[in-house]
Design a protein around this motif. Structure first.
Motif, PDB file in Angstrom:
ATOM      1  N   ASP A 229       0.858  -1.186   0.000  1.00 25.25           N
ATOM      2  CA  ASP A 229       0.000   0.000   0.000  1.00 25.25           C
ATOM      3  C   ASP A 229       0.893   1.235   0.000  1.00 25.25           C
ATOM      4  O   ASP A 229       1.414   1.648   1.036  1.00 25.25           O
ATOM      5  CB  ASP A 229      -0.917  -0.018   1.234  1.00 25.25           C
ATOM      6  CG  ASP A 229      -1.969   1.083   1.200  1.00 25.25           C
ATOM      7  OD1 ASP A 229      -1.721   2.133   0.567  1.00 25.25           O
ATOM      8  OD2 ASP A 229      -3.033   0.896   1.823  1.00 25.25           O
ATOM      9  N   ARG A 230       1.064   1.851  -1.168  1.00 19.77           N
ATOM     10  CA  ARG A 230       1.958   3.004  -1.280  1.00 19.77           C
ATOM     11  C   ARG A 230       1.435   4.197  -0.499  1.00 19.77           C
ATOM     12  O   ARG A 230       2.219   4.992   0.032  1.00 19.77           O
ATOM     13  CB  ARG A 230       2.141   3.370  -2.758  1.00 19.77           C
ATOM     14  CG  ARG A 230       2.962   2.341  -3.535  1.00 19.77           C
ATOM     15  CD  ARG A 230       2.844   2.553  -5.030  1.00 19.77           C
ATOM     16  NE  ARG A 230       3.375   3.839  -5.445  1.00 19.77           N
ATOM     17  CZ  ARG A 230       4.650   4.057  -5.766  1.00 19.77           C
ATOM     18  NH1 ARG A 230       5.514   3.057  -5.708  1.00 19.77           N
ATOM     19  NH2 ARG A 230       5.060   5.234  -6.156  1.00 19.77           N
ATOM     20  N   ALA A 231       0.118   4.330  -0.415  1.00 18.14           N
ATOM     21  CA  ALA A 231      -0.439   5.451   0.341  1.00 18.14           C
ATOM     22  C   ALA A 231      -0.112   5.317   1.824  1.00 18.14           C
ATOM     23  O   ALA A 231       0.266   6.299   2.485  1.00 18.14           O
ATOM     24  CB  ALA A 231      -1.957   5.529   0.131  1.00 18.14           C
ATOM     25  N   VAL A 260       1.885   8.986  -5.666  1.00 23.09           N
ATOM     26  CA  VAL A 260       1.109   8.192  -4.711  1.00 23.09           C
ATOM     27  C   VAL A 260      -0.348   8.260  -5.153  1.00 23.09           C
ATOM     28  O   VAL A 260      -0.911   9.338  -5.306  1.00 23.09           O
ATOM     29  CB  VAL A 260       1.260   8.737  -3.276  1.00 23.09           C
ATOM     30  CG1 VAL A 260       0.418   7.916  -2.308  1.00 23.09           C
ATOM     31  CG2 VAL A 260       2.723   8.732  -2.863  1.00 23.09           C
ATOM     32  N   GLN A 261      -0.925   7.092  -5.405  1.00 20.79           N
ATOM     33  CA  GLN A 261      -2.305   7.009  -5.913  1.00 20.79           C
ATOM     34  C   GLN A 261      -2.448   7.829  -7.197  1.00 20.79           C
ATOM     35  O   GLN A 261      -3.435   8.530  -7.402  1.00 20.79           O
ATOM     36  CB  GLN A 261      -3.300   7.477  -4.851  1.00 20.79           C
ATOM     37  CG  GLN A 261      -3.329   6.569  -3.618  1.00 20.79           C
ATOM     38  CD  GLN A 261      -4.331   7.015  -2.575  1.00 20.79           C
ATOM     39  OE1 GLN A 261      -4.610   8.207  -2.429  1.00 20.79           O
ATOM     40  NE2 GLN A 261      -4.877   6.066  -1.827  1.00 20.79           N
TER      41      GLN A 261
END
Length: 586
Positions: A229-231, A260-261
């Motif tokens: 989960d990059r966020a 990000v996203q």
């Protein structure tokens, strides 16, 4: 009267005098008086006063700082059983030796009993154990950490977990962090494979510990033990970065740069990367070099790119070494210097950068390069079908490394590498087929290979292929296609391409003139140090070709171009001065 007598009675009580001393120590202008009173109590054997005296010496509160006296008083209080002093002494013994300007060290010649040196992690473990056994949660966490990660003589993974768990149950975030670290250092399992360790790390991060926040960010970014989960990774990196954790600043900046996203924030990325790089992070420095080289920085500058790459390269960052070498080849941000170019690219190759060996060979193709071989015989690997070796062999044959040049053979091997997909080989084969000393001029095939390399975004190939399209050499004239290729090279930071874009938009080509665009690209090239762009920017500003005239700015750009040896720029300066003088006279 009763209040006065009560005050006098309290003043005779050691506990009251201690409270009074601590109060004075914290007051502005009264700290020295408070320290003097504490010193009297400490010499009288009061442990709490000895601990406060030690802190005052270490912090320089009410007395000039003295690590020697601080260590002595902290050791005396800890030896007598003061829990906080034992814990503080453990922390002191894990730090670097205190130093001061003009002295090698402020350590005493003879250290207190039980301390072998400074730092002394073994002695630190002993003192952490003393405080831990007396119930101090922070000391229990520290003791567990040392049992998990300290010298082999003190390591005890099972005990480490027990002490960290005890600290965690007392609500100490450091205990949870210690549990996670004990797992990582003792189990040999992959990071994040122990759910209990991940849970402990999460609690420590939520408790505000920046190290835990950074580590949790890594788990989320890599998908170790948690969903990738990059966020979430960006969230935890941001928390740790705000508390000064250098690698978190670097990773947060990198994520913002990547997006990000789906949303990139280049300006914030550059800010965080700069913080990390100035603190010594080589990855952040290399990324900053990339940003400037690609023209993505807020104020892109080839000189800045070279500065950041050098900072990372001097810390043995392999890619930065290679990129710095490329800047020396191209003369971007630094004077062109093939000797330094080969030095940095060789260093990248030694550090394991796969692309560096290809670039190392490419440096030998540049006109004027010395034929000092990379020191590798590429024949066997090339004949076995290795395309990179074929490229390197072609370069060696072309330059005559260790023997007379064999340029026809060089073309054969270069074509093998090009057909295998080596982009640099496609570019250099095109250059060779233009007749650059190979004796096999074939402009049609040259253009085909150069355009194939340009399709991969290689800036050098874009520049040459664009010129061929402009001239109609090796194929039909195609000014619109040339314009597109110059845009690719300009986005990669090539100032020559910026000048060419300005010239094309300025008129005289098979595209619609757009002087505002011309002014924009001349300005970009001028700011990047291109002398011809500086000359043309001066002309546009001096004559008002794309807006109001600005002779002051025009003169500045003419001067910069003239300083690079461009005679036409000095002529323009003189003409502008003559026009202004004539206007004044009239």
């Amino acid at each position: 009267m009763r209040r006065l007598l009560s005050g006098l009675r309290d003043g005779l009580t050691p506990a009251a005098r201690f409270r009074r001393a601590c109060d004075l120590l914290e007051r502005e202008g009264r700290a020295a008086q408070g320290f003097a009173l504490l010193g009297t109590l400490a010499r009288g054997g009061m442990l709490a006063a000895q601990y406060q005296v030690a802190r005052a010496y270490l912090e320089g509160t009410g007395v000039p700082p003295s690590p020697v006296e601080g260590l002595r008083w902290m050791h005396e209080a800890a030896t007598a059983g003061h829990v906080e002093a034992a814990f503080s002494l453990a922390l002191l013994l894990l730090g670097a030796p205190p130093r001061t300007v003009g002295a090698d060290s402020l350590l005493p010649v003879s250290l207190p009993e039980g301390i072998a040196g400074w730092p002394d992690p073994v002695a630190a473990t002993t003192w952490a154990a003393c405080a831990a056994e007396k119930g101090l949660p922070d000391a229990q966490a520290l003791y567990g950490y040392l049992l998990a990660t300290g010298p082999d003589s003190v390591r005890d993974p099972q005990a480490a977990r027990s002490w960290c768990a005890q600290a965690a149950r007392a609500g100490c975030p450091q205990g949870d962090l210690g549990l996670a670290l004990a797992h990582l250092s003792a189990s040999g399992m992959a990071p994040g494979s122990d759910p209990d360790a991940v849970a402990a790390l999460t609690r420590a991060a939520q408790g505000g510990l920046p190290t835990a926040q950074y580590m949790l960010g890594l788990l989320h970014e890599r998908g170790w033990g948690v969903a990738q989960d990059r966020a979430q990774a960006a969230h935890w990196y941001a928390c740790a970065a705000g508390q000064g954790i250098r690698p978190a600043q670097a990773r947060y900046g990198a994520l913002l740069l990547q997006g990000v996203q789906g949303a990139r924030d280049v300006m914030a990325a550059e800010t965080w990367l700069r913080r990390a790089a100035h603190a010594g992070d080589r990855e952040a420095a290399s990324l900053l070099g990339d940003m400037h080289a690609r023209g993505e920085a807020a104020v892109p500058c080839a000189h800045e790119a070279a500065t950041w790459y050098r900072m990372a390269a001097e810390q043995d960052h392999a890619v930065a070494c290679r990129m710095l070498g490329m800047l020396y080849i191209q003369g971007r941000g630094v004077p062109a210097d093939l000797t330094l170019a080969r030095m940095w690219v060789k260093r990248a190759a030694v550090l394991g950068d796969v692309a560096a060996m290809t670039d190392l060979a490419a440096t030998l193709l540049t006109e004027g390069a010395e034929a000092d071989a990379p020191g590798i015989d590429f024949h066997a690997a090339a004949q076995a079908g290795d395309p990179v070796a074929a490229f390197n062999l072609a370069v060696s044959l072309y330059r005559g490394t260790g023997t007379a040049p064999e340029r026809r053979q060089a073309v054969i091997w270069m074509e093998r590498a090009a057909r295998a997909g080596v982009v640099n080989a496609q570019y250099w084969l095109g250059r060779m087929l233009l007749g650059e000393g190979s004796g096999t001029a074939d402009p049609i095939r040259a253009r085909q290979w150069l355009e194939q390399a340009a399709e991969h975004g290689l800036p050098d190939a874009c520049l040459v292929a664009a010129q061929l399209r402009l001239d109609g050499h090796g194929g039909p004239r195609d000014h619109a296609g040339a314009l597109a290729l110059y845009h690719v090279a300009a986005r990669a930071g090539r100032v020559e391409a910026m000048f060419s874009l300005g010239a094309m938009y300025g008129g005289g080509h098979d595209i619609a003139p757009d002087r505002m665009q011309a002014l924009h690209w001349f300005r970009q090239g001028a700011q990047g140090g291109n002398a011809l762009s500086q000359l043309m920017l001066g002309r546009y500003l001096g004559r008002g070709l794309a807006g109001p005239a600005d002779p002051v700015q025009a003169r500045e750009w003419f001067a910069r171009a003239a300083a690079q040896g461009l005679g036409a720029a000095q002529d323009e300066c003189d003409r502008l001065a003559w026009v202004e003088a004539d206007h004044t006279a009239s």
